[in-house]
Each structure stands twice: as structure tokens, then as C-alpha cells.
Scaffold this motif. Sequence first.
Motif, PDB file in Angstrom:
ATOM      1  N   PRO A  30      43.841  43.064  35.866  1.00 37.01           N
ATOM      2  CA  PRO A  30      42.424  43.117  35.496  1.00 37.01           C
ATOM      3  C   PRO A  30      41.652  41.795  35.628  1.00 37.01           C
ATOM      4  CG  PRO A  30      43.860  43.847  33.669  1.00 37.01           C
ATOM      5  CD  PRO A  30      44.746  43.500  34.804  1.00 37.01           C
ATOM      6  N   ASN A  31      42.305  40.669  35.480  1.00 40.09           N
ATOM      7  CA  ASN A  31      41.576  39.391  35.536  1.00 40.09           C
ATOM      8  C   ASN A  31      41.724  38.658  36.862  1.00 40.09           C
ATOM      9  OD1 ASN A  31      40.547  39.494  32.923  1.00 40.09           O
ATOM     10  ND2 ASN A  31      42.473  38.711  32.068  1.00 40.09           N
ATOM     11  N   LEU A  32      42.305  39.339  37.855  1.00 39.59           N
ATOM     12  CA  LEU A  32      42.649  38.654  39.100  1.00 39.59           C
ATOM     13  C   LEU A  32      41.871  39.263  40.274  1.00 39.59           C
ATOM     14  CD1 LEU A  32      44.466  36.517  40.417  1.00 39.59           C
ATOM     15  CD2 LEU A  32      46.290  38.226  40.543  1.00 39.59           C
ATOM     16  N   TYR A  33      41.290  38.378  41.083  1.00 40.71           N
ATOM     17  CA  TYR A  33      40.452  38.807  42.201  1.00 40.71           C
ATOM     18  C   TYR A  33      40.914  38.086  43.460  1.00 40.71           C
ATOM     19  CZ  TYR A  33      37.604  40.473  38.375  1.00 40.71           C
ATOM     20  OH  TYR A  33      37.184  41.114  37.254  1.00 40.71           O
ATOM     21  N   CYS A  34      40.625  38.714  44.603  1.00 42.48           N
ATOM     22  CA  CYS A  34      41.041  38.100  45.875  1.00 42.48           C
ATOM     23  C   CYS A  34      39.905  38.193  46.885  1.00 42.48           C
ATOM     24  CB  CYS A  34      42.277  38.831  46.406  1.00 42.48           C
ATOM     25  SG  CYS A  34      42.839  38.252  48.030  1.00 42.48           S
ATOM     26  N   ALA A  35      39.657  37.070  47.560  1.00 44.65           N
ATOM     27  CA  ALA A  35      38.760  37.054  48.719  1.00 44.65           C
ATOM     28  C   ALA A  35      39.669  37.042  49.941  1.00 44.65           C
ATOM     29  CB  ALA A  35      37.864  35.821  48.683  1.00 44.65           C
ATOM     30  N   PRO A  36      39.784  38.183  50.638  1.00 42.18           N
ATOM     31  CA  PRO A  36      40.811  38.305  51.670  1.00 42.18           C
ATOM     32  C   PRO A  36      40.473  37.579  52.972  1.00 42.18           C
ATOM     33  CG  PRO A  36      39.505  40.322  51.575  1.00 42.18           C
ATOM     34  CD  PRO A  36      39.002  39.425  50.475  1.00 42.18           C
TER      35      PRO A  36
END
Length: 303
Positions: free
Chosen positions: A127-133
Motif C-alpha cells: 500500500p505505501n509503495l509506488y513505482c515509476a516504470p
Amino acid sequence: MTQTPLNPGDSPLVREALNSVVSRETPTAQLPTQTDTGQGAWPRPSKCRVIAVANQKGGVGKTTTSVNIAAALSMNGERVLVVDLDPQGNASTALATEHRGDIPDVYQVLVDDLPMADIVKQVPDMPNLYCAPATIDLAGAEIELVSLVAREARLRRALTAYDALDLDYIIIDCPPSLGLLTVNALVAADEVMIPIQCEYYALEGLGQLLRNVDLIKAHLNPTLRLSTIVLTMYDGRTRLASQVADEVRAHFGDTVLNTVIPRSVRLSEAPSYGQSVMTYDPGSSGAMAYMDAAREIAHRALV
Ligand code: ADP
Ligand code: MG
């Protein structure tokens, strides 16, 4: 700022790698605002810490470190974005974030001015983790950036304009080169984290990386600092690994995390399941080491 001393006992390799280093700063330890008792969240930084994970050598553990430190921080209440700046897209893979050719990615942010918000995805089940691929398109950016205005500051600009997520950490996984992509990471970052593999050629090329950090600090990003060195792929059975670790510690002192990342097959298996090792096998030695490393980072606030 202090001079980096060369110890008379240094091996020729270490001397060669480090003799060009003009300055080093030792991070100033700060008391955590909240103690880590194993319960509750870790202290959140007062402002978002942007950390570039860089080393122009391939295979030293940049991606493994970026992904697992990010996952560990996010599991302890920090809000974390991983920016995949390597055209190979290994961090995107490990974070189960799609990065086929037609997915909007970091390339379009850097080259076409697409807003960061248009590419950032939440990592599944984290839930607290995001990725710019990153897609393979990013391979072209190294060349295409050359002719663009403010070519070194494109990522910085995109991240500054992006404040949608109330982030605590942005971790930038750099490619294995010192080209414009890595320069963009170093211009966007406050901190550099260098993974060093505990093997014979570990320090080769380090002087060049540190010179680049100094140059970028002098000309493009005065707040940049080498905050963290993490020793990776440590094999406790070999004398060489402990010699390399000792030499790195002798030079870089407190910049080196106390936690050493061991060789662990679970770390190399996790990405093929689209997971960090923190969820793939939380009890493994690699997961526990990255948890400890992330805890150290979270408690080493910037002054
Ligand atoms: P880089 O991003 O610097 O190229 P990676 O993180 O991709 O390096 O690591 C290179 C390879 O080594 C990958 O296959 C990875 O799974 C593996 N690896 C990284 N760290 C470890 C470790 N501590 N133990 C075992 N394998 C590791
Ligand atoms: Mg990598």
C-alpha cells in the motif's frame, strides 16, 4: 568538509581507486524522533528524501538494494516511490509494475515532459509503495536528452512538480553507466547511496563515480551528498569479502551502513515472482539484512 586520507597500509587497488577523491562528508547522526522498538512506524523524514542508488558497474546490487530498501521502508509506514532509471526495467519487474513498450514510462517524463503522475503506479499488495516504470524506450533517452533544454535537470523538474503522494522517500535505481540518466538522478537527488559488492574489483571505478558526484555538487546540485554505502553480496566464508569490507570502512567510516547484505539466493529468486524479498521470504537472511539496512537509513536523518 574533510580530506580523505590514504592509509599507508592500503592496497594499490584501493589507493588507485581513491586517490582522486578530494572530499568526503561524514553524515551527522541525529537522534531518531521516535525509537524503533519493533512496534509502530519508523520516523518519517521532515521532507521527502531523494536517494540515487548509483554505481556505474553492473551487477553490484543497485536494483536489489533499491527495491528491497524501498519495500522495507514502505512496510514500516514510510511512503516510498521507486523511480526505475534503467532501460532494462529490472526494478519495475521486481515491483510487478508493467513495463511493456507501450506503457507510459520514465522516458516520456524525461523526453516528452509527461507529468510523473501519469506514469506512477501503486505496487500490488504494497500500500505505501509506488513505482515509476522504465521500458526499453529509455535506452534512447541517453542520446535524445543530449539536445534537450536543461538536459541534466529533467528528472529533478519532473519530481519537483510531482507532490501527489506525500512521499517520504524517492529511491532512484540508476543504470550501470555515468551517462545522462545517472546525471539526471544525481541532479534530482539529495543523497547518493552506493552499493559496493564485496569482491576484488569492488573499488575499481569508484573514484570516477565520486569525482562525478563532486562535479555535480559543484556545478548542478550543491545539496548532493554521499550519504550511504552499502556492502552487498557479502560471503562470510571468504577472507577477501571481509578485507574489502574493512578497506571500505577504513575510508568511508560512518557512511558505510553497519548492516552488510549477505549473499542469499532468495534475493535473486524474488524478482522472478514480481516481489521484493521482503514479501517473498521475509525470514531469509537477505530480507532480514535489508530490513536492518532500511532501519539504519530511516534513523539516519539529514541535518
Ligand atoms: P545491478 O542493479 O547493480 O546491476 P542487481 O541488483 O541486478 O545489480 O544484482 C545483480 C544480480 O545479482 C541479480 O541477478 C541479483 O538477483 C543478484 N543479487 C544481488 N544481490 C544479491 C545478494 N545479496 N545475494 C545473491 N544474489 C544477489
Ligand atoms: Mg540494476
